[in-house]
Scaffold this motif. Structure first.
Motif, PDB file in Angstrom:
ATOM      1  N   LEU A 197       0.824  -1.203   0.000  1.00 26.40           N
ATOM      2  CA  LEU A 197       0.000   0.000   0.000  1.00 26.40           C
ATOM      3  C   LEU A 197       0.861   1.256   0.000  1.00 26.40           C
ATOM      4  N   GLN A 198       0.295   2.339  -0.526  1.00 27.05           N
ATOM      5  CA  GLN A 198       0.988   3.621  -0.539  1.00 27.05           C
ATOM      6  C   GLN A 198       0.701   4.444   0.717  1.00 27.05           C
ATOM      7  N   ASP A 199      -0.283   4.030   1.485  1.00 22.08           N
ATOM      8  CA  ASP A 199      -0.664   4.746   2.707  1.00 22.08           C
ATOM      9  C   ASP A 199      -0.206   3.955   3.926  1.00 22.08           C
ATOM     10  N   PRO A 200       0.781   4.454   4.683  1.00 23.59           N
ATOM     11  CA  PRO A 200       1.260   3.710   5.847  1.00 23.59           C
ATOM     12  C   PRO A 200       0.196   3.534   6.927  1.00 23.59           C
ATOM     13  N   ASP A 201      -0.753   4.482   7.032  1.00 26.17           N
ATOM     14  CA  ASP A 201      -1.782   4.391   8.056  1.00 26.17           C
ATOM     15  C   ASP A 201      -2.779   3.268   7.784  1.00 26.17           C
ATOM     16  N   ALA A 202      -2.841   2.802   6.537  1.00 30.79           N
ATOM     17  CA  ALA A 202      -3.787   1.742   6.184  1.00 30.79           C
ATOM     18  C   ALA A 202      -3.150   0.360   6.211  1.00 30.79           C
ATOM     19  N   ALA A 203      -1.830   0.291   6.365  1.00 28.14           N
ATOM     20  CA  ALA A 203      -1.119  -0.987   6.276  1.00 28.14           C
ATOM     21  C   ALA A 203      -1.018  -1.670   7.633  1.00 28.14           C
ATOM     22  N   HIS A 204      -1.034  -2.995   7.630  1.00 26.65           N
ATOM     23  CA  HIS A 204      -0.844  -3.758   8.860  1.00 26.65           C
ATOM     24  C   HIS A 204       0.636  -3.801   9.252  1.00 26.65           C
ATOM     25  N   TYR A 205       1.506  -3.792   8.249  1.00 27.66           N
ATOM     26  CA  TYR A 205       2.951  -3.784   8.491  1.00 27.66           C
ATOM     27  C   TYR A 205       3.579  -2.554   7.832  1.00 27.66           C
ATOM     28  N   ILE A 206       4.620  -2.040   8.462  1.00 27.68           N
ATOM     29  CA  ILE A 206       5.441  -0.983   7.867  1.00 27.68           C
ATOM     30  C   ILE A 206       6.876  -1.489   7.820  1.00 27.68           C
TER      31      ILE A 206
END
Length: 245
Positions: free
Chosen positions: A83-92
């Motif tokens: 994903l391009q949105d870190p706030d929407a991802a389960h992992y960073i």
């Protein structure tokens, strides 16, 4: 006297040649190894949580080196959606390539033992040589030593035991399940010239559990060139990162 000088010189030449030949034979094949400074275990998740935000930085002196697309492809092959949105991802996933190039094995090992956040390795590998004793006394022995030294220099110039390395710091963040929160505290001392420093502290809550580790890849071969080592170093890094998931 001169006969002895010739014998010693020939012996020195043979020793140098044998040492160079041994390195050439034992290191004729490319040997690539990759390891992590610390093991990281991520919790298994369902398919709906296999989302990840990927950020790859490169602060080495090889700014043209890029592994972002290859890492994204490797994660995609394991069923993860980038994903391009870190706030929407389960992992960073955040990585920084610190060092790429020649380095002595001892420096590589030290960088891995020091682990995440410590300065990466530097320095060049010294050429392989052989030490030998020629006895003492006389101009002939000195001349023989000079001839032997020249022979060793020639052999060492032709056969080099070369190591290339890639050192990467890695930070992983995993979103906490349910309503769990993590407490994050940080303290920093900021230098103010040579006269003092400023202390900065902050405390906050986070939805993520954080992990940090370092990945080191090494390539070794006689007379190894960077162009040959780089694809294998990249492959080791990509395999190591994707292997965490």
């Amino acid at each position: 006297m001169y006969k002895r000088m010739i014998v010693v010189a020939l012996a020195a030449t043979l020793l140098s040649g044998c040492a160079a030949t041994q390195v050439a034979i034992s290191k004729r094949d490319l040997d690539v190894q990759t390891k992590m400074s610390d093991t990281v275990f991520l919790d298994p998740v369902g398919a709906d949580k296999k989302t990840i935000f990927v950020q790859i930085r490169n602060t080495s002196d090889k700014p043209e080196l890029s592994v972002h697309d290859e890492i994204v492809a490797a994660l995609g092959a394991k069923g993860y959606q980038v994903l391009q949105d870190p706030d929407a991802a389960h992992y960073i996933l955040q990585a920084n390539i610190l060092q790429v190039g020649k380095a002595a094995p001892s420096a590589i090992e030290a960088a891995m033992q020091q682990g995440y956040g410590v300065s990466a390795v530097g320095g060049l590998v010294l050429g392989s040589g052989v030490a030998y004793a020629t006895g003492s006394g006389g101009r002939g022995i000195a001349a023989a030593g000079l001839i032997g030294a020249i022979a060793e220099t020639v052999a060492g110039a032709a056969v080099k035991d070369v190591y290339f390395s890639m050192i990467t710091d890695l930070q992983l963040k995993e979103r906490m399940r349910g309503k769990g929160k993590a407490s994050v505290s940080s303290r920093h001392n900021l230098r103010q010239g040579n006269s003092g420093s400023t202390q900065v502290a902050y405390d906050e809550e986070s939805e993520y559990k954080s992990y940090q580790t370092r990945i080191g890849s090494t390539a070794n071969k006689v007379n190894l060139e960077f162009e040959e080592a780089l694809p294998e170093l990249k492959k080791g890094l990509i395999t190591s990162i994707s292997g965490l998931f």
